[in-house]
Write a protein that holds these residues in place. Structure first.
Motif, PDB file in Angstrom:
ATOM      1  N   ASP A  99      53.500  37.505  32.388  1.00 18.96           N
ATOM      2  CA  ASP A  99      54.539  36.895  32.059  1.00 18.96           C
ATOM      3  C   ASP A  99      55.885  37.551  32.807  1.00 18.96           C
ATOM      4  O   ASP A  99      56.813  36.689  32.817  1.00 18.96           O
ATOM      5  CB  ASP A  99      54.785  36.892  30.438  1.00 18.96           C
ATOM      6  N   LYS A 100      55.780  38.786  33.003  1.00 18.80           N
ATOM      7  CA  LYS A 100      56.784  39.411  33.526  1.00 18.80           C
ATOM      8  C   LYS A 100      56.813  39.618  35.091  1.00 18.80           C
ATOM      9  O   LYS A 100      57.809  39.786  35.676  1.00 18.80           O
ATOM     10  CB  LYS A 100      56.964  40.804  32.737  1.00 18.80           C
ATOM     11  N   TYR A 101      55.682  39.837  35.462  1.00 19.67           N
ATOM     12  CA  TYR A 101      55.421  40.048  37.101  1.00 19.67           C
ATOM     13  C   TYR A 101      54.422  39.006  37.807  1.00 19.67           C
ATOM     14  O   TYR A 101      53.494  38.576  37.204  1.00 19.67           O
ATOM     15  CB  TYR A 101      54.813  41.430  37.315  1.00 19.67           C
ATOM     16  N   HIS A 102      54.812  39.009  39.221  1.00 20.73           N
ATOM     17  CA  HIS A 102      53.797  38.107  39.960  1.00 20.73           C
ATOM     18  C   HIS A 102      52.612  39.186  40.175  1.00 20.73           C
ATOM     19  O   HIS A 102      52.951  40.182  40.998  1.00 20.73           O
ATOM     20  CB  HIS A 102      54.578  37.535  41.264  1.00 20.73           C
ATOM     21  N   LEU A 103      51.485  38.904  40.236  1.00 23.94           N
ATOM     22  CA  LEU A 103      50.301  39.767  40.191  1.00 23.94           C
ATOM     23  C   LEU A 103      49.622  39.151  41.498  1.00 23.94           C
ATOM     24  O   LEU A 103      49.319  38.182  41.641  1.00 23.94           O
ATOM     25  CB  LEU A 103      49.492  39.919  38.820  1.00 23.94           C
ATOM     26  N   ALA A 104      49.158  40.283  42.298  1.00 28.55           N
ATOM     27  CA  ALA A 104      48.397  39.825  43.409  1.00 28.55           C
ATOM     28  C   ALA A 104      47.407  40.982  43.718  1.00 28.55           C
ATOM     29  O   ALA A 104      47.703  42.258  43.172  1.00 28.55           O
ATOM     30  CB  ALA A 104      49.221  39.601  44.615  1.00 28.55           C
ATOM     31  N   CYS A 105      46.395  40.661  44.552  1.00 27.52           N
ATOM     32  CA  CYS A 105      45.544  41.589  45.002  1.00 27.52           C
ATOM     33  C   CYS A 105      45.547  41.757  46.773  1.00 27.52           C
ATOM     34  O   CYS A 105      45.728  40.700  47.278  1.00 27.52           O
ATOM     35  CB  CYS A 105      44.167  41.455  44.596  1.00 27.52           C
ATOM     36  N   LEU A 106      45.325  42.849  47.195  1.00 26.87           N
ATOM     37  CA  LEU A 106      45.363  43.003  48.543  1.00 26.87           C
ATOM     38  C   LEU A 106      44.248  44.096  48.872  1.00 26.87           C
ATOM     39  O   LEU A 106      44.026  45.265  48.318  1.00 26.87           O
ATOM     40  CB  LEU A 106      46.609  43.631  49.089  1.00 26.87           C
ATOM     41  N   SER A 107      42.936  43.457  49.238  1.00 25.12           N
ATOM     42  CA  SER A 107      41.756  44.174  49.330  1.00 25.12           C
ATOM     43  C   SER A 107      41.205  43.971  50.647  1.00 25.12           C
ATOM     44  O   SER A 107      40.942  42.985  51.092  1.00 25.12           O
ATOM     45  CB  SER A 107      40.958  43.388  48.139  1.00 25.12           C
ATOM     46  N   ASN A 108      40.636  45.234  50.958  1.00 21.67           N
ATOM     47  CA  ASN A 108      39.653  45.011  52.248  1.00 21.67           C
ATOM     48  C   ASN A 108      38.421  44.660  51.606  1.00 21.67           C
ATOM     49  O   ASN A 108      37.713  45.522  50.738  1.00 21.67           O
ATOM     50  CB  ASN A 108      39.380  46.685  52.686  1.00 21.67           C
ATOM     51  N   THR A 109      37.751  43.607  51.873  1.00 21.22           N
ATOM     52  CA  THR A 109      36.521  43.055  51.022  1.00 21.22           C
ATOM     53  C   THR A 109      35.667  42.094  52.149  1.00 21.22           C
ATOM     54  O   THR A 109      36.275  42.251  53.204  1.00 21.22           O
ATOM     55  CB  THR A 109      36.726  42.430  49.712  1.00 21.22           C
ATOM     56  N   ASN A 110      34.741  41.375  51.597  1.00 18.87           N
ATOM     57  CA  ASN A 110      33.947  40.601  52.316  1.00 18.87           C
ATOM     58  C   ASN A 110      33.264  39.373  51.481  1.00 18.87           C
ATOM     59  O   ASN A 110      33.839  39.527  50.153  1.00 18.87           O
ATOM     60  CB  ASN A 110      32.937  41.362  52.731  1.00 18.87           C
ATOM     61  N   HIS A 111      32.780  38.489  52.096  1.00 20.70           N
ATOM     62  CA  HIS A 111      32.517  37.295  51.414  1.00 20.70           C
ATOM     63  C   HIS A 111      31.381  37.266  50.367  1.00 20.70           C
ATOM     64  O   HIS A 111      31.453  36.725  49.501  1.00 20.70           O
ATOM     65  CB  HIS A 111      32.081  36.075  52.509  1.00 20.70           C
ATOM     66  N   LEU A 112      30.561  38.299  50.702  1.00 17.68           N
ATOM     67  CA  LEU A 112      29.413  38.767  49.682  1.00 17.68           C
ATOM     68  C   LEU A 112      30.051  39.229  48.393  1.00 17.68           C
ATOM     69  O   LEU A 112      29.822  38.740  47.355  1.00 17.68           O
ATOM     70  CB  LEU A 112      28.632  39.887  50.226  1.00 17.68           C
ATOM     71  N   HIS A 113      30.936  40.248  48.427  1.00 20.65           N
ATOM     72  CA  HIS A 113      31.787  40.425  47.233  1.00 20.65           C
ATOM     73  C   HIS A 113      32.706  39.745  46.666  1.00 20.65           C
ATOM     74  O   HIS A 113      32.908  39.528  45.410  1.00 20.65           O
ATOM     75  CB  HIS A 113      32.314  41.983  47.371  1.00 20.65           C
TER      76      HIS A 113
END
Length: 207
Positions: A99-113
């Motif tokens: 409700d207070k912040y825009h939440l995001a992820c920034l991840s080194n990942t892959n299509h399997l995970h």
């Protein structure tokens, strides 16, 4: 200090519990620090997690690069299972912040995970924006991925708080103007948010 508008999370080791480190240490006979240094700079990992090669090629190249005494198929079967799922309390913490912040992820990942995050957990639906290396085609700690994220979010870099469990990624984010903190696990995330005045208390764990 600039007000925080966006909280940007790494996934593995921050919101998501990872297994596999002990297994890789036993397979490679490398200490943990050296293992992660080599992983971060691995040609096979960087190609796979920027979406440039298939999982079959990745497994074969990784086993060769790390000189593992296992078959590529054995490695790949184990690798798929490395993310155990969100840490206890992670989803509730995100929901309490939305409700207070825009939440995001920034991840080194892959299509399997990534496929497991989408199908097995509520994690991605609890975040407003997703920046995944295999979809973007660039990886942390390369400055380009931070600039891409800042541009996509459409706010000043200093208004973004980035939380990551790798000091190299934290330093790179800071060099691009973000506020960034080193964390490890959900308790560390909660303590950091509380110390910065972004939360007053912790939600109960309820996944």
């Amino acid at each position: 200090m600039t007000d925080i508008n966006v909280i940007l999370f790494d996934l593995g080791g921050v919101l998501v519990e990872l297994t596999g480190v002990a297994t890789m240490m036993s397979w490679s006979n490398l200490p943990e620090d050296e293992l992660w240094h080599r992983w971060l700079h691995s040609n096979a990992v960087r190609a796979f997690e920027s979406g440039k090669i298939s999982e079959v090629t990745f497994a074969a190249d990784l086993v060769s690069e790390f000189e593992l005494d296992i078959s590529p198929d054995t490695f790949l079967r184990a690798f798929v299972e490395w993310p155990r799922g969100p840490f206890d309390g992670a989803i509730d913490l995100l929901e309490s912040l939305r409700d207070k912040y825009h939440l995001a992820c920034l991840s080194n990942t892959n299509h399997l995970h990534w496929a497991r995050f989408e199908s097995e957990t509520r994690l991605l639906s609890s975040l407003d924006s997703h920046f995944a290396s295999h979809l973007i085609g660039i990886m942390k700690p390369d400055p380009e991925i931070y600039h891409h994220t800042i541009h996509s979010l459409g706010c000043a870099p200093a208004a973004i708080l980035f939380l990551d469990d790798n000091p190299v990624n934290v330093d790179s984010a800071r060099s691009c103007g973000m506020q960034s903190e080193l964390v490890s696990g959900i308790s560390s995330v909660q303590q950091t948010l509380q110390r910065k005045g972004l939360v007053q208390g912790f939600p109960d764990a309820n996944l």
